[in-house]
Design a protein around this motif. Structure first.
Motif, short mmCIF file in Angstrom:
data_model
loop_
_atom_site.label_atom_id
_atom_site.label_comp_id
_atom_site.label_asym_id
_atom_site.label_seq_id
_atom_site.Cartn_x
_atom_site.Cartn_y
_atom_site.Cartn_z
N ILE A 140 0.84 -1.20 0.00
CA ILE A 140 0.00 0.00 0.00
C ILE A 140 0.88 1.25 0.00
CG2 ILE A 140 -1.65 1.36 1.36
CD1 ILE A 140 -2.83 -1.35 2.30
N GLU A 141 1.90 1.25 0.86
CA GLU A 141 2.81 2.40 0.95
C GLU A 141 3.57 2.58 -0.36
OE1 GLU A 141 6.48 4.07 3.77
OE2 GLU A 141 5.81 1.98 3.93
N LYS A 142 4.00 1.47 -0.94
CA LYS A 142 4.74 1.51 -2.20
C LYS A 142 3.87 2.11 -3.31
CE LYS A 142 6.63 -1.75 -5.61
NZ LYS A 142 5.45 -2.02 -6.45
N LYS A 143 2.60 1.74 -3.35
CA LYS A 143 1.69 2.24 -4.38
C LYS A 143 1.46 3.75 -4.22
CE LYS A 143 -1.04 1.34 -7.87
NZ LYS A 143 -0.51 0.84 -9.17
N GLN A 144 1.41 4.20 -2.97
CA GLN A 144 1.20 5.63 -2.71
C GLN A 144 2.42 6.45 -3.13
OE1 GLN A 144 0.34 5.54 1.47
NE2 GLN A 144 -1.87 5.22 1.18
N LEU A 145 3.61 5.92 -2.88
CA LEU A 145 4.84 6.63 -3.22
C LEU A 145 5.15 6.58 -4.71
CD1 LEU A 145 7.28 5.62 -0.33
CD2 LEU A 145 6.38 7.90 -0.81
N PRO B 51 2.98 5.55 -7.70
CA PRO B 51 1.72 5.10 -8.34
C PRO B 51 1.93 4.54 -9.74
CG PRO B 51 1.85 7.51 -8.21
CD PRO B 51 2.96 6.98 -7.37
#
Length: 292
Positions: A191-196, A198
């Protein structure tokens, strides 16, 4: 014929890029030896004495036995290919024997030391810190190889079933269960990786800039953290694979189950871990038995 052979193992045998480079290097070295020592234009016409002479020269150069055996294996595969293509009529490798190898026990990290590292070490509360923690937990918690972890993609994580799908050697796939703790780390991290990032790539473990991680970076991360937990000589990603298998065996896991989890093709490759388990039993016996 060397270029044809390399295309054959790349596209028909589906060897990894690393294996392909190894084959090419070995054959080029052999070709150079034949040209220099026998003025032979190509390896296709090499005889058994010539091949044996090359092997002897490698031993005299103090090449380690496993390296020499890899080159012998390369030649075996190459000459089988030439036979298949009717380039040669007899295999000059028939009489060639591999060198005997000493088999050191796999090194592993003590269970208490590793658990203390993973449970108490204060990983930085940053994306890099979360990534490093997941990387360590993933290698130890699943026993996957370095290359398998690097290639792991988000679609390979099944949160509903609590498993990951791993693509191993020769593109063989296997399913590995993951603990609730590791699954939680994976979910939060993704989730964090996707936010940072996209628009980033689909690989799970990435660099600080969102690119696919590379082997040397993994080595650095693993060594940095294992330095805090152990004094064993080798502190590499593969040591965590050894640790995974050894700890499972010490806890009573079935050897065949460990074999499947590691992705070994035969039980012989897994049995090496029984020696570590036996050593532990001997130590317990010596400490606990009144007549020891």
């Amino acid at each position: 014929m060397i270029s044809s052979f390399l295309q054959y193992i790349q596209y028909e045998k589906r060897c990894s890029p690393h294996t392909l480079i190894s084959y090419e290097t070995d054959l080029q070295q052999f070709h150079t030896f034949l040209t220099t020592s026998y003025e032979l234009p190509s390896p296709e016409t090499a005889s058994f004495p010539m091949i044996r002479s090359w092997i002897v020269s490698l031993v005299e150069e103090k090449k380690n036995a496993s390296s020499v055996n890899r080159k012998i294996a390369t030649l075996r595969t190459y000459y089988k290919f030439l036979l298949k293509k009717n380039v040669i009529t007899s295999d000059p490798m028939m009489k060639v024997k591999s060198l005997k190898l000493s088999k050191p026990l796999p090194q592993f990290v003590d269970e208490n030391s590793l658990n203390q590292l993973l449970d108490t070490f204060d990983f930085p509360d940053t994306f890099a810190g979360h990534r490093d923690r997941l990387l360590m937990e993933l290698l130890y918690g699943t026993g996957i190889r370095l290359s398998e972890m690097i290639e792991l993609q988000e679609k390979d994580i099944n949160t509903h079933e609590g498993v990951i799908k791993v693509t191993g050697k020769r593109n063989k796939q296997r399913i590995i269960p993951v603990s609730k703790r590791l699954l939680s780390l994976l979910t939060t991290y993704c989730i964090e990786k996707k936010q940072l990032f996209p628009d980033g790539n689909s690989h799970v473990i990435v660099t600080d800039s969102g690119d696919k991680i590379y082997p040397m970076m993994v080595y650095r991360i693993v060594k940095k953290h294992l330095d805090l937990a152990t004094t064993i000589e080798k502190r590499s990603p593969h040591v965590l694979r050894h640790t995974f298998a050894t700890h499972l065996l010490n806890k009573g896991a079935d050897l065949n189950a460990i074999k499947d989890l590691l992705g070994h093709s035969s039980l012989a490759a897994t049995q090496v871990y029984t020696h570590n388990s036996l050593e532990k039993l001997k130590n317990i016996f010596e400490q606990a038995h009144p007549k020891a």
